[in-house]
Design a protein around this motif. Structure first.
Motif, PDB file in Angstrom:
ATOM      1  N   ILE A 120       0.835  -1.197   0.000  1.00  0.00           N
ATOM      2  CA  ILE A 120       0.000   0.000   0.000  1.00  0.00           C
ATOM      3  C   ILE A 120       0.872   1.250   0.000  1.00  0.00           C
ATOM      4  N   LEU A 121       1.894   1.252   0.829  1.00  0.00           N
ATOM      5  CA  LEU A 121       2.801   2.395   0.935  1.00  0.00           C
ATOM      6  C   LEU A 121       3.485   2.684  -0.399  1.00  0.00           C
ATOM      7  N   ARG A 122       3.973   1.661  -1.050  1.00  0.00           N
ATOM      8  CA  ARG A 122       4.657   1.854  -2.338  1.00  0.00           C
ATOM      9  C   ARG A 122       3.691   2.312  -3.425  1.00  0.00           C
ATOM     10  N   PRO A 157       5.154   6.082  -4.494  1.00  0.00           N
ATOM     11  CA  PRO A 157       6.088   5.246  -5.251  1.00  0.00           C
ATOM     12  C   PRO A 157       7.523   5.758  -5.308  1.00  0.00           C
ATOM     13  N   TYR A 158       7.751   7.014  -5.046  1.00  0.00           N
ATOM     14  CA  TYR A 158       9.105   7.550  -5.151  1.00  0.00           C
ATOM     15  C   TYR A 158       9.784   7.700  -3.799  1.00  0.00           C
ATOM     16  N   GLY A 159       9.267   6.992  -2.812  1.00  0.00           N
ATOM     17  CA  GLY A 159       9.861   7.034  -1.490  1.00  0.00           C
ATOM     18  C   GLY A 159      10.998   6.042  -1.355  1.00  0.00           C
ATOM     19  N   LYS A 160      11.653   6.118  -0.209  1.00  0.00           N
ATOM     20  CA  LYS A 160      12.726   5.159   0.066  1.00  0.00           C
ATOM     21  C   LYS A 160      12.773   4.869   1.553  1.00  0.00           C
ATOM     22  N   LYS A 161      13.267   3.690   1.852  1.00  0.00           N
ATOM     23  CA  LYS A 161      13.392   3.240   3.237  1.00  0.00           C
ATOM     24  C   LYS A 161      14.676   3.803   3.829  1.00  0.00           C
ATOM     25  N   GLU A 162      14.564   4.402   5.011  1.00  0.00           N
ATOM     26  CA  GLU A 162      15.713   4.882   5.784  1.00  0.00           C
ATOM     27  C   GLU A 162      15.534   4.379   7.211  1.00  0.00           C
ATOM     28  N   GLY A 163      16.255   3.325   7.549  1.00  0.00           N
ATOM     29  CA  GLY A 163      16.082   2.732   8.877  1.00  0.00           C
ATOM     30  C   GLY A 163      14.672   2.216   9.025  1.00  0.00           C
ATOM     31  N   ASN A 164      13.991   2.641  10.082  1.00  0.00           N
ATOM     32  CA  ASN A 164      12.608   2.202  10.278  1.00  0.00           C
ATOM     33  C   ASN A 164      11.609   3.246   9.776  1.00  0.00           C
TER      34      ASN A 164
END
Length: 98
Positions: free
Chosen positions: A20-22, A26-33
Motif C-alpha cells: 500500500i505504501l509503495r 512510489p518515489y519514497g525510500k526506506k531509511e532505517g525504520n
C-alpha cells in the motif's frame, strides 16, 4: 456499511502495508525504520520532511505539521478522503490481494 471496525481493518492490513505504501508513495525510500517520500498533497520537491515510521505506522509531514497515527489515516490524507472511506477502500484492497 456505514459502521466499520477500524481494528479489524488494521489487522487485515498486516503484511500488506508496504504494498500500500509503495502504491501511495512510489518515489519514497526506506531509511532505517522510516519510509521517506515526497508528499503528493503539496508541491513537495525534496525528500526529507514527509516520513512514515514503518514500525508504528505513525506519519508526519514536518513541513506542514500534518500527521497521523496509522496507515488508514495516511491513506485518507493522501487520497483526501475521510477515514471511514479510507478504511473501506483499504479493506477492499486487502480482500483482492489475499
Amino acid at each position: 456499511m456505514n459502521n466499520i471496525n477500524f481494528s479489524v481493518v488494521k489487522n487485515s492490513l498486516r503484511g500488506h502495508e508496504y504494498t500500500i505504501l509503495r502504491q501511495l508513495l512510489p518515489y519514497g525510500k526506506k531509511e532505517g525504520n522510516e519510509y521517506v517520500a515526497l508528499n503528493p498533497t503539496r508541491n513537495d520537491r525534496n525528500l526529507g520532511s514527509f516520513r512514515i515510521n514503518t514500525t508504528t505506522w505513525k506519519w508526519s509531514d514536518f513541513a506542514t505539521n500534518d500527521r497521523g497515527g496509522d496507515i488508514i489515516s495516511l491513506y485518507a490524507y493522501i487520497k483526501e478522503i475521510n477515514q471511514l472511506t479510507a478504511a473501506k477502500e483499504l479493506l477492499a484492497i486487502t480482500r483482492r490481494v489475499s
